[in-house]
Scaffold this motif. Structure first.
Motif, short mmCIF file in Angstrom:
data_model
loop_
_atom_site.label_atom_id
_atom_site.label_comp_id
_atom_site.label_asym_id
_atom_site.label_seq_id
_atom_site.Cartn_x
_atom_site.Cartn_y
_atom_site.Cartn_z
N GLY A 63 0.80 -1.21 0.00
CA GLY A 63 0.00 0.00 0.00
C GLY A 63 0.84 1.27 0.00
O GLY A 63 2.05 1.26 0.24
N GLU A 64 0.15 2.38 -0.27
CA GLU A 64 0.82 3.68 -0.36
C GLU A 64 1.44 4.11 0.96
O GLU A 64 2.45 4.81 0.98
CB GLU A 64 -0.18 4.74 -0.84
N ASP A 65 0.85 3.70 2.08
CA ASP A 65 1.41 4.07 3.38
C ASP A 65 2.81 3.48 3.55
O ASP A 65 3.67 4.09 4.20
CB ASP A 65 0.51 3.57 4.52
N ALA A 66 3.04 2.33 2.97
CA ALA A 66 4.36 1.71 3.06
C ALA A 66 5.38 2.52 2.28
O ALA A 66 6.54 2.63 2.69
CB ALA A 66 4.30 0.28 2.54
N VAL A 67 4.95 3.10 1.15
CA VAL A 67 5.86 3.95 0.38
C VAL A 67 6.23 5.18 1.19
O VAL A 67 7.40 5.60 1.22
CB VAL A 67 5.22 4.35 -0.96
N MET A 68 5.24 5.77 1.88
CA MET A 68 5.52 6.94 2.70
C MET A 68 6.45 6.58 3.85
O MET A 68 7.36 7.34 4.20
CB MET A 68 4.21 7.54 3.24
N ALA A 69 6.24 5.42 4.43
CA ALA A 69 7.11 4.97 5.52
C ALA A 69 8.54 4.79 5.02
O ALA A 69 9.51 5.16 5.72
CB ALA A 69 6.60 3.66 6.11
N PHE A 70 8.68 4.24 3.83
CA PHE A 70 10.02 4.10 3.24
C PHE A 70 10.65 5.46 3.01
O PHE A 70 11.84 5.67 3.31
CB PHE A 70 9.94 3.34 1.91
N ALA A 71 9.87 6.41 2.47
CA ALA A 71 10.41 7.74 2.19
C ALA A 71 10.89 8.41 3.47
O ALA A 71 11.96 9.03 3.49
CB ALA A 71 9.33 8.60 1.52
N ARG A 72 10.11 8.28 4.53
CA ARG A 72 10.52 8.88 5.81
C ARG A 72 11.75 8.20 6.38
O ARG A 72 12.62 8.85 6.97
CB ARG A 72 9.35 8.83 6.80
N SER A 73 11.82 6.90 6.20
CA SER A 73 12.99 6.17 6.67
C SER A 73 14.24 6.60 5.92
O SER A 73 15.32 6.73 6.50
CB SER A 73 12.76 4.66 6.50
N ARG A 74 14.07 6.83 4.63
CA ARG A 74 15.22 7.22 3.79
C ARG A 74 15.82 8.55 4.23
O ARG A 74 17.04 8.71 4.26
CB ARG A 74 14.77 7.29 2.33
N VAL A 75 14.96 9.54 4.55
CA VAL A 75 15.48 10.86 4.90
C VAL A 75 15.81 10.99 6.39
O VAL A 75 16.38 12.00 6.81
CB VAL A 75 14.48 11.97 4.49
#
Length: 237
Positions: A120-132
């Motif tokens: 899901g899209e929430d997982a993409v946002m979680a990845f993005a936050r983890s990356r930065v």
């Protein structure tokens, strides 16, 4: 010493040699890199910045336009617009940015697309936050050491050290934090969560609610973030 407009032209007429061609290619690369670092630029800006004649800059710009490295745009005017047509500015194309080591875009985009489908899209946002998150940890000591009115500048310097070619400039009502290069711009076209997570980090680092005005991912010439005046602390209200 400024490159003279007649030199290369004469070489072309009499048969240029390899070293001279290499020199011209090197200068064209400097022109393209200057646009990368400073954002969309006029021919006059480039001539002054690189200590070239106006004719020499136009010749290199023509070559870069033919190669598809840059494109010509009408200069964006903020506030009152005077008489006459706006000056023409030159910005890197996607292909031009790609020549500056933007690699693995397809692989990264495919991986995020798969993540979105599976989790899901929430997982993409979680990845993005983890990356930065690592960037936030890295930049925090640098920003905190700077005076409050210099924090955006300190952040820009830290970003530039990591290849984002950033700068901060004063504007009415605050500052603009500009990033002229983004290693994930092509992926962020499909996944704006990457930009959203980065904006959240900027807000926490600078202690205020910042606003993203433009992004490379959306086709703008530079990522621009507005930082309002009166930065008072690291945690925005």
């Amino acid at each position: 010493m400024r490159e003279d407009a007649g030199g290369p032209g004469r070489a072309a007429a009499t048969g240029s040699n390899a070293p001279e061609n290499d020199a011209h290619a090197g200068t064209r690369n400097k022109v393209a890199r200057s646009i990368l670092v400073h954002g969309p630029s006029t021919a006059a800006d480039l001539a002054e910045r690189l200590d070239l004649t106006a004719a020499a800059v136009r010749r290199h710009l023509d070559a870069l336009l033919t190669e598809g490295v840059i494109e010509a745009r009408e200069q964006r005017v903020y506030g009152h617009r005077g008489r006459g047509r706006p000056a023409k500015v030159f910005a890197l194309t996607d292909a031009g940015r790609g020549s500056f080591h933007q690699e693995y875009d397809v692989l990264a985009a495919d991986a995020l697309h798969f993540l979105a489908e599976v989790a899901g899209e929430d997982a993409v946002m979680a990845f993005a936050r983890s990356r930065v998150a690592a960037l936030e940890t890295k930049y925090l000591p640098v920003v905190e050491k700077a005076p409050e009115d210099k924090r955006a500048e300190a952040l820009a310097e830290a970003l530039s050290a990591d290849g984002y070619a950033a700068n901060a400039r004063q504007t009415p009502g605050g500052e603009q934090l500009c990033q002229h290069h983004c290693p994930v711009a092509h992926v962020a076209e499909r996944f704006p969560q990457l930009c959203e997570a980065e904006t959240e980090v900027f807000a926490r680092l600078l202690g205020t609610h910042v606003q993203r005005l433009a992004t490379l991912a959306h086709g703008d010439g530079v990522c621009t973030t507005h930082v309002p005046k009166n930065v008072t602390g690291r945690n925005p209200a």
